[in-house]
Scaffold this motif. Structure first.
Motif, PDB file in Angstrom:
ATOM      1  N   HIS A 270       0.848  -1.187   0.000  1.00  0.00           N
ATOM      2  CA  HIS A 270       0.000   0.000   0.000  1.00  0.00           C
ATOM      3  C   HIS A 270       0.889   1.245   0.000  1.00  0.00           C
ATOM      4  O   HIS A 270       2.128   1.150   0.054  1.00  0.00           O
ATOM      5  CB  HIS A 270      -0.931  -0.028   1.206  1.00  0.00           C
ATOM      6  CG  HIS A 270      -2.012  -1.058   1.087  1.00  0.00           C
ATOM      7  ND1 HIS A 270      -3.082  -0.925   0.230  1.00  0.00           N
ATOM      8  CD2 HIS A 270      -2.176  -2.256   1.708  1.00  0.00           C
ATOM      9  CE1 HIS A 270      -3.865  -1.983   0.321  1.00  0.00           C
ATOM     10  NE2 HIS A 270      -3.338  -2.816   1.207  1.00  0.00           N
ATOM     11  N   SER A 271       0.268   2.408  -0.082  1.00  0.00           N
ATOM     12  CA  SER A 271       1.000   3.665  -0.225  1.00  0.00           C
ATOM     13  C   SER A 271       1.829   3.967   1.017  1.00  0.00           C
ATOM     14  O   SER A 271       1.284   4.141   2.116  1.00  0.00           O
ATOM     15  CB  SER A 271       0.013   4.811  -0.479  1.00  0.00           C
ATOM     16  OG  SER A 271       0.649   6.061  -0.335  1.00  0.00           O
ATOM     17  N   GLN A 272       3.131   4.043   0.851  1.00  0.00           N
ATOM     18  CA  GLN A 272       4.012   4.363   1.971  1.00  0.00           C
ATOM     19  C   GLN A 272       3.733   5.763   2.513  1.00  0.00           C
ATOM     20  O   GLN A 272       3.770   5.982   3.730  1.00  0.00           O
ATOM     21  CB  GLN A 272       5.478   4.250   1.523  1.00  0.00           C
ATOM     22  CG  GLN A 272       5.926   2.842   1.167  1.00  0.00           C
ATOM     23  CD  GLN A 272       6.194   1.990   2.391  1.00  0.00           C
ATOM     24  OE1 GLN A 272       6.831   2.437   3.346  1.00  0.00           O
ATOM     25  NE2 GLN A 272       5.712   0.756   2.379  1.00  0.00           N
ATOM     26  N   SER A 273       3.430   6.696   1.628  1.00  0.00           N
ATOM     27  CA  SER A 273       3.202   8.068   2.090  1.00  0.00           C
ATOM     28  C   SER A 273       1.902   8.179   2.873  1.00  0.00           C
ATOM     29  O   SER A 273       1.838   8.865   3.904  1.00  0.00           O
ATOM     30  CB  SER A 273       3.195   9.025   0.902  1.00  0.00           C
ATOM     31  OG  SER A 273       2.194   8.669  -0.043  1.00  0.00           O
ATOM     32  N   LEU A 274       0.835   7.494   2.419  1.00  0.00           N
ATOM     33  CA  LEU A 274      -0.424   7.552   3.147  1.00  0.00           C
ATOM     34  C   LEU A 274      -0.308   6.824   4.476  1.00  0.00           C
ATOM     35  O   LEU A 274      -0.825   7.300   5.499  1.00  0.00           O
ATOM     36  CB  LEU A 274      -1.545   6.947   2.295  1.00  0.00           C
ATOM     37  CG  LEU A 274      -2.954   6.948   2.899  1.00  0.00           C
ATOM     38  CD1 LEU A 274      -3.355   8.330   3.382  1.00  0.00           C
ATOM     39  CD2 LEU A 274      -3.969   6.414   1.894  1.00  0.00           C
ATOM     40  N   LEU A 275       0.368   5.708   4.497  1.00  0.00           N
ATOM     41  CA  LEU A 275       0.582   4.989   5.756  1.00  0.00           C
ATOM     42  C   LEU A 275       1.404   5.832   6.733  1.00  0.00           C
ATOM     43  O   LEU A 275       1.154   5.826   7.940  1.00  0.00           O
ATOM     44  CB  LEU A 275       1.266   3.647   5.489  1.00  0.00           C
ATOM     45  CG  LEU A 275       0.351   2.570   4.898  1.00  0.00           C
ATOM     46  CD1 LEU A 275       1.167   1.483   4.224  1.00  0.00           C
ATOM     47  CD2 LEU A 275      -0.546   1.974   5.977  1.00  0.00           C
ATOM     48  N   ALA A 276       2.382   6.562   6.205  1.00  0.00           N
ATOM     49  CA  ALA A 276       3.180   7.445   7.067  1.00  0.00           C
ATOM     50  C   ALA A 276       2.302   8.528   7.688  1.00  0.00           C
ATOM     51  O   ALA A 276       2.485   8.895   8.864  1.00  0.00           O
ATOM     52  CB  ALA A 276       4.318   8.067   6.270  1.00  0.00           C
ATOM     53  N   GLU A 277       1.352   9.061   6.937  1.00  0.00           N
ATOM     54  CA  GLU A 277       0.425  10.055   7.483  1.00  0.00           C
ATOM     55  C   GLU A 277      -0.409   9.448   8.613  1.00  0.00           C
ATOM     56  O   GLU A 277      -0.609  10.080   9.663  1.00  0.00           O
ATOM     57  CB  GLU A 277      -0.486  10.582   6.378  1.00  0.00           C
ATOM     58  CG  GLU A 277       0.226  11.443   5.342  1.00  0.00           C
ATOM     59  CD  GLU A 277      -0.680  11.839   4.197  1.00  0.00           C
ATOM     60  OE1 GLU A 277      -1.915  11.655   4.316  1.00  0.00           O
ATOM     61  OE2 GLU A 277      -0.166  12.327   3.168  1.00  0.00           O
ATOM     62  N   LEU A 278      -0.895   8.233   8.410  1.00  0.00           N
ATOM     63  CA  LEU A 278      -1.685   7.567   9.450  1.00  0.00           C
ATOM     64  C   LEU A 278      -0.832   7.281  10.680  1.00  0.00           C
ATOM     65  O   LEU A 278      -1.298   7.424  11.823  1.00  0.00           O
ATOM     66  CB  LEU A 278      -2.282   6.280   8.902  1.00  0.00           C
ATOM     67  CG  LEU A 278      -3.397   6.428   7.866  1.00  0.00           C
ATOM     68  CD1 LEU A 278      -3.735   5.085   7.241  1.00  0.00           C
ATOM     69  CD2 LEU A 278      -4.644   7.049   8.490  1.00  0.00           C
ATOM     70  N   GLU A 279       0.408   6.887  10.462  1.00  0.00           N
ATOM     71  CA  GLU A 279       1.287   6.603  11.597  1.00  0.00           C
ATOM     72  C   GLU A 279       1.568   7.878  12.394  1.00  0.00           C
ATOM     73  O   GLU A 279       1.572   7.862  13.635  1.00  0.00           O
ATOM     74  CB  GLU A 279       2.586   5.977  11.105  1.00  0.00           C
ATOM     75  CG  GLU A 279       3.442   5.415  12.219  1.00  0.00           C
ATOM     76  CD  GLU A 279       4.497   4.441  11.722  1.00  0.00           C
ATOM     77  OE1 GLU A 279       5.168   3.835  12.584  1.00  0.00           O
ATOM     78  OE2 GLU A 279       4.670   4.292  10.503  1.00  0.00           O
ATOM     79  N   THR A 280       1.770   8.983  11.698  1.00  0.00           N
ATOM     80  CA  THR A 280       1.982  10.259  12.388  1.00  0.00           C
ATOM     81  C   THR A 280       0.745  10.661  13.189  1.00  0.00           C
ATOM     82  O   THR A 280       0.841  11.127  14.335  1.00  0.00           O
ATOM     83  CB  THR A 280       2.331  11.358  11.368  1.00  0.00           C
ATOM     84  OG1 THR A 280       3.553  11.018  10.713  1.00  0.00           O
ATOM     85  CG2 THR A 280       2.473  12.709  12.048  1.00  0.00           C
ATOM     86  N   LEU A 281      -0.436  10.460  12.612  1.00  0.00           N
ATOM     87  CA  LEU A 281      -1.676  10.758  13.331  1.00  0.00           C
ATOM     88  C   LEU A 281      -1.814   9.876  14.568  1.00  0.00           C
ATOM     89  O   LEU A 281      -2.228  10.358  15.642  1.00  0.00           O
ATOM     90  CB  LEU A 281      -2.879  10.561  12.414  1.00  0.00           C
ATOM     91  CG  LEU A 281      -3.105  11.618  11.332  1.00  0.00           C
ATOM     92  CD1 LEU A 281      -4.178  11.152  10.364  1.00  0.00           C
ATOM     93  CD2 LEU A 281      -3.502  12.959  11.958  1.00  0.00           C
ATOM     94  N   ALA A 282      -1.478   8.611  14.446  1.00  0.00           N
ATOM     95  CA  ALA A 282      -1.561   7.710  15.590  1.00  0.00           C
ATOM     96  C   ALA A 282      -0.635   8.165  16.703  1.00  0.00           C
ATOM     97  O   ALA A 282      -1.008   8.167  17.891  1.00  0.00           O
ATOM     98  CB  ALA A 282      -1.229   6.288  15.165  1.00  0.00           C
ATOM     99  N   GLN A 283       0.560   8.570  16.350  1.00  0.00           N
ATOM    100  CA  GLN A 283       1.520   9.035  17.356  1.00  0.00           C
ATOM    101  C   GLN A 283       1.067  10.353  17.980  1.00  0.00           C
ATOM    102  O   GLN A 283       1.148  10.547  19.194  1.00  0.00           O
ATOM    103  CB  GLN A 283       2.903   9.174  16.715  1.00  0.00           C
ATOM    104  CG  GLN A 283       3.508   7.844  16.284  1.00  0.00           C
ATOM    105  CD  GLN A 283       4.718   8.014  15.378  1.00  0.00           C
ATOM    106  OE1 GLN A 283       5.049   9.134  14.955  1.00  0.00           O
ATOM    107  NE2 GLN A 283       5.391   6.916  15.061  1.00  0.00           N
ATOM    108  N   THR A 284       0.576  11.262  17.141  1.00  0.00           N
ATOM    109  CA  THR A 284       0.151  12.575  17.627  1.00  0.00           C
ATOM    110  C   THR A 284      -1.001  12.458  18.619  1.00  0.00           C
ATOM    111  O   THR A 284      -1.030  13.151  19.648  1.00  0.00           O
ATOM    112  CB  THR A 284      -0.272  13.459  16.441  1.00  0.00           C
ATOM    113  OG1 THR A 284       0.841  13.630  15.561  1.00  0.00           O
ATOM    114  CG2 THR A 284      -0.761  14.817  16.927  1.00  0.00           C
ATOM    115  N   HIS A 285      -1.952  11.569  18.323  1.00  0.00           N
ATOM    116  CA  HIS A 285      -3.149  11.436  19.153  1.00  0.00           C
ATOM    117  C   HIS A 285      -3.044  10.269  20.149  1.00  0.00           C
ATOM    118  O   HIS A 285      -4.043   9.921  20.780  1.00  0.00           O
ATOM    119  CB  HIS A 285      -4.377  11.267  18.265  1.00  0.00           C
ATOM    120  CG  HIS A 285      -4.687  12.476  17.440  1.00  0.00           C
ATOM    121  ND1 HIS A 285      -5.327  13.580  17.957  1.00  0.00           N
ATOM    122  CD2 HIS A 285      -4.404  12.779  16.140  1.00  0.00           C
ATOM    123  CE1 HIS A 285      -5.452  14.496  17.007  1.00  0.00           C
ATOM    124  NE2 HIS A 285      -4.916  14.028  15.900  1.00  0.00           N
TER     125      HIS A 285
END
Length: 348
Positions: A270-285
């Motif tokens: 799957h998209s590495q860039s989209l997964l990176a966005e989700l991972e950043t959101l998970a860490q942020t929240h």
């Protein structure tokens, strides 16, 4: 950082119970479609239904740019052949082992509207009659048969009650929610994801929140046989998060207590860039999550890639033990998935 409203476990559980009890084996999802249309009616979403029965719920003005997919269909079976004894040979709907069908109570949906109850049994079901053969017989769909709860001594008797090849067989889901937070049932795949989507809509409505770009939920059908969002996603969608089950096993990283970000499935990465966005959101929240890769797995995201969409895809899952069997997840995973879905919906 925008503070996210917290999902309500009791409401999530109540919604999940209702969804599980609305049977929707692949090929027979009309009841689930109507239930979702009724549930969406009070909210400011634009509903549309595709020719194949997929439901698109859009928030915001204009064509949707982001989407979350969650499939309505579950596994099931179909009458393949009426045996001379009056019992029935079955064929599976979706990919699942006959091992998990043995002993299940189920219902045939006859064309005339009649519902005939029965039990799926191995051919050699009684140790008193067959002794060790009960334990040594193979596990496959040719080795099980449906015993209908009707008086039948022949194929003709069964046909006379309205049974015919091609009729859907729906298995009892047998849901149980424990005091320790476990959610146990057949077909958590993918009723949990739909419950999470509906909880997100409730939270948006209660807190006066809205997506930052036009957004849609794609409630798809036939995902279990490899179709799904690839037949229905609006072409305007740039980014798709497919929310689905995440297998928990000794050779996987997924956990019943975390959200899972899936980096690869049978259709490729799957998209590495989209997964990176989700991972950043998970860490942020501070959403508890793990990363995983799936060898024998496809999703709505897979069907979009296979259909040739120019769309970034990512996979978000609730960790579940015994997938496509008698499934179990934990409310902590469900809450984590809901929070991450909401964070992504509201991402700027």
């Amino acid at each position: 950082m925008q503070k996210l409203p917290l999902p309500r476990p009791e409401r999530l559980q109540e919604t999940l119970q209702e969804l599980l009890l609305e049977y929707s084996p692949v090929g027979a999802t009309d009841g689930m479609l109507r239930l979702l249309q009724d549930k969406l009616a009070p909210w400011p979403v634009r509903q549309s239904v595709t020719s194949r029965g997929n439901l698109i719920a859009t928030l915001g003005e204009g064509d949707p740019k982001r989407a979350i997919a969650a499939h309505m269909d579950t596994l099931g079976a179909m009458v393949q052949y009426i045996l001379p004894s009056g019992r029935l040979e079955l064929t599976p709907l979706g990919s699942w082992s006959a091992r998990f069908a043995e002993g299940a109570r189920a219902t045939i949906w006859c064309d005339n509207g009649k519902r005939i109850r029965g039990t799926i049994l191995p051919r050699y079901a009684s140790g008193h009659a067959w002794n060790e053969v009960v334990d040594t017989q193979p596990v496959n769909w040719e080795q099980v048969e449906f015993r209908p709860d009707i008086v039948t001594h022949s194929a003709e008797d069964s046909r006379a009650t309205g049974i015919a090849p091609g009729q859907i067989v729906a298995l009892d889901v047998e849901p149980e929610f424990t005091e320790t937070g476990f959610l146990v049932s057949r077909y958590l795949d993918n009723k949990v994801a739909i419950a999470c989507a509906l909880e997100c809509l409730s939270l948006l409505n209660e807190n006066g929140l809205a997506p930052t770009v036009p957004f849609c939920f794609a409630f798809t059908n036939a995902e279990e046989v490899g179709h799904g969002a690839g037949t229905s996603l609006p072409l305007s969608v740039d980014d798709l998060v497919s929310v689905d089950i995440a297998p928990v096993a000794a050779n996987q990283h997924s956990s019943e207590f975390y959200a899972t970000l899936g980096y690869k499935d049978t259709a490729g990465p799957h998209s590495q860039s989209l997964l990176a966005e989700l991972e950043t959101l998970a860490q942020t929240h501070e959403v508890p999550y793990v990363r995983d890769v799936f060898r024998h797995y496809h999703s709505d995201g897979s069907s979009v890639k296979n259909a040739g969409y120019d769309t970034r895809t990512a996979l978000l899952g609730f960790g579940t033990d015994s997938t496509h069997g008698y499934e179990r997840t934990h409310m902590t995973s469900v809450l984590a998935v809901t929070r991450l879905m909401l964070a992504w919906i509201l991402r700027r």
